[in-house]
Design an enzyme around this catalytic site. Structure first.
Site, PDB file in Angstrom:
ATOM      1  CB  CYS A   1      -1.906   6.363   2.944  1.00  0.00           C
ATOM      2  SG  CYS A   1      -0.422   5.735   3.723  1.00  0.00           S
TER       3      CYS A   1
ATOM      4  CD  GLU B   1      -1.646   2.290   1.964  1.00  0.00           C
ATOM      5  OE1 GLU B   1      -1.536   3.358   1.312  1.00  0.00           O
ATOM      6  OE2 GLU B   1      -1.490   2.218   3.175  1.00  0.00           O
TER       7      GLU B   1
END
Length: 549
Positions: free
Chosen positions: A334, A300
């Site tokens: 994020c 990720e």
């Protein structure tokens, strides 16, 4: 020691629910306990953190410092870096521990992680929160949702999802046979590389593969070394055997170089920058002939997350969710909102709301509980964010309507900054900044559909996004048009705040492999199924019935 493998019952794990959130309200016992932990960690500092190989603390003398972002002259921890020889020893030790660990029955592996979750919820809660606050710059609420609640949820729900995965078995068993599937750990070892911004991610990057019977070499982020070490301490106290997780802080070239050249390298579990992840993927590909198996690559990475506003949206909902999503934890999630598309029909109201709400955002040290924001993580980050602000000040198509100042004299403080641009593909609308900068593009309200296309095609990332609309047809159109623009999609809610057991997290495109942390899907990446057929009836002859005369 030979680990017994008898299975004497089919066990059912305890019921799992999300860890209740504590509020840390003024005068509460929780706030007092957290304040005491913060004072204690300061008084103890700087703590010395070793590498841990085969359960033994190793002090290499190759020292680095972890500082407090809001008070960068204060060293929180001095930690030992691994060298190439120690990394090689850690890999060998993990492989030596592998057989006993993978032969450990699931109920025993599960018990370790359930106990770790309970330890994190009780004995270690305030310590790991304090380490996260002082070391990674989180305020009390952000530390609570990360280092406490999310990590606890990762471990508890991980056990639940593993139980469900193991229960997936072939539905057909013809007469005289029994078909079954076992979920073997991977051959070799898993390499976990965790980021600075979520303590819980480190606990999951190492924990998820290990729960499934794998062994792991874990490289924590330098700026999260202290909290990561506390995670390791919790797992050790919960009963994780020595060598199953090797705790290896260290410079990337030395650690990665040893790992990726090893023939037993089986998987990468990564959270971090897109650039680094792509480089690792290429290096793995270049070594592919050297590996016993094709390594699993799970990652990720970055995001350029959006809020898309329809003309029917509730203005207060848009304003409050956008301020929180863009600026909580200094925009260092994020999933943080970085670009926002607002219809001209609502812009005057939304602009007024954003500016007024922005004025209430307090920035300062994390141990002053009234501060909504702290400092960004380090000098490199500060300088990068500062460069975008200075660029916006000189760009003819950009206007800063709030914030725009910064100061690194004591800590790496950047004021939350709101930019309005007339160019929907400007630098601050398309490039990942990873800081408290929000850029807004005002579109014509009757150009909603074409603006959806713009949102979908303006970024190489596809991590999170939100659509604000009270018109169901507009919502349906937006959800369909933005189907591939975000792996986590929110309707009338901010694009941050995914919860384990509720919204499995991950995105596609340049944002990662979208294997969904906090779900059974990601656990399936760290097992290699074996199909087993057992026949109970002898075969009397080799010929087919159709061969008979």
């Amino acid at each position: 020691m030979s680990v017994p493998t008898a299975t004497l019952a089919s066990f059912k794990i305890p019921a799992v629910t999300n860890e209740p959130m504590k509020s840390y309200a003024p005068g509460s016992a929780d706030r007092a306990n957290l304040e005491a932990a913060l004072k204690q960690l300061r008084a103890q500092g700087p703590i010395e953190i070793p590498c841990v190989v085969n359960g033994e603390e190793v002090r290499t003398g190759i020292m680095e410092k972890q500082i407090m972002p809001h008070e960068h002259k204060t060293v929180l921890a001095n930690y030992h870096n691994a060298d190439e020889a120690l990394v090689a020893k850690a890999i060998d030790g993990a492989l030596a521990a592998k057989l006993d660990w993978e032969n450990t029955p699931f109920n025993d592996r599960a018990a370790i992680f359930l106990k770790a979750a309970d330890l994190a919820a009780t004995k270690y809660r305030y310590k790991i929160m304090a380490a996260t606050m002082l070391g990674q710059g989180k305020n009390a609420w952000q530390a609570e949702i990360d280092a406490a609640a999310e990590m606890i949820d990762f471990w508890r729900f991980g056990v639940k999802y593993a139980e469900e995965l193991y229960a997936v078995q072939p539905p057909q068993n013809p007469s005289g046979t029994w078909n079954r599937t076992e979920y073997r750990p991977l051959e070799g070892f898993v390499f976990a590389v965790s980021p600075f911004n979520f303590t819980a991610i480190g606990g999951n990057l190492a924990g998820a593969p290990v729960l499934m019977g794998n062994v792991c070499v874990w490289k924590p982020a330098p700026a999260a070394t202290y909290a990561s070490y506390v995670v390791y301490e919790i797992l050790k106290e919960a009963g994780l055997p020595a060598g199953v997780i090797q705790f290896i802080p260290g410079p990337a070239p030395e650690v990665v170089g040893q790992v990726l050249k090893h023939p037993e390298f089986a998987a990468l579990h990564f959270t971090g920058s897109t650039h680094v992840f792509r480089k690792l993927w290429k290096d793995i590909g270049n070594n592919i002939e050297n590996y016993k198996s094709y390594p699993r690559i799970v990652g990720e990475t970055g995001g350029k997350n959006f809020h898309m506003v329809h003309k029917s949206a509730n203005v207060a909902t848009v304003v409050n969710n956008t301020i929180r999503s863009a600026f909580e934890y200094q925009g260092q999630k994020c999933s943080a909102c970085s670009r926002c598309y607002v219809p001209d029909s609502l812009w005057p109201e939304i602009k007024k709301g954003l500016v007024e709400t922005h004025s209430r955002v307090q920035v300062g040290p994390v141990d002053t509980f009234t501060n909504f924001m702290g400092a960004v993580i380090n000098q490199i980050s500060f300088d990068k964010i500062k460069s975008y602000i200075e660029w916006a000040k000189t760009d003819a198509e950009s206007e800063i309507i709030a914030g725009g100042s910064y100061d690194d004299s004591v800590g790496y403080f950047v004021q939350p900054t709101i930019i309005v641009t007339t160019n929907p593909k400007s630098r601050t609308m398309t490039e990942e900044i990873f800081g408290p900068i929000l850029t807004i593009y005002v579109y014509k309200a009757d150009e909603y559909e074409s603006t959806l296309e713009l949102v979908n095609n303006s970024s190489m990332y596809a991590l999170t996004g939100a659509l604000f609309s009270q018109d169901r047809y507009a919502t349906i159109l937006g959800a369909n048009k933005l189907r591939n623009a975000a792996g986590n999609f929110y309707i009338n809610d901010k694009c941050t705040g995914a919860a384990v057991g509720q919204q499995p997290f991950g995105g596609g495109r340049a944002s990662g492999t979208n294997d969904k942390a906090g779900s059974a899907a990601i656990l399936s990446r760290f097992v290699s199924p074996r199909s087993i057929k057992e026949a109970f009836v002898d075969l009397d002859d080799f010929v087919y019935p159709s061969n008979l005369a």
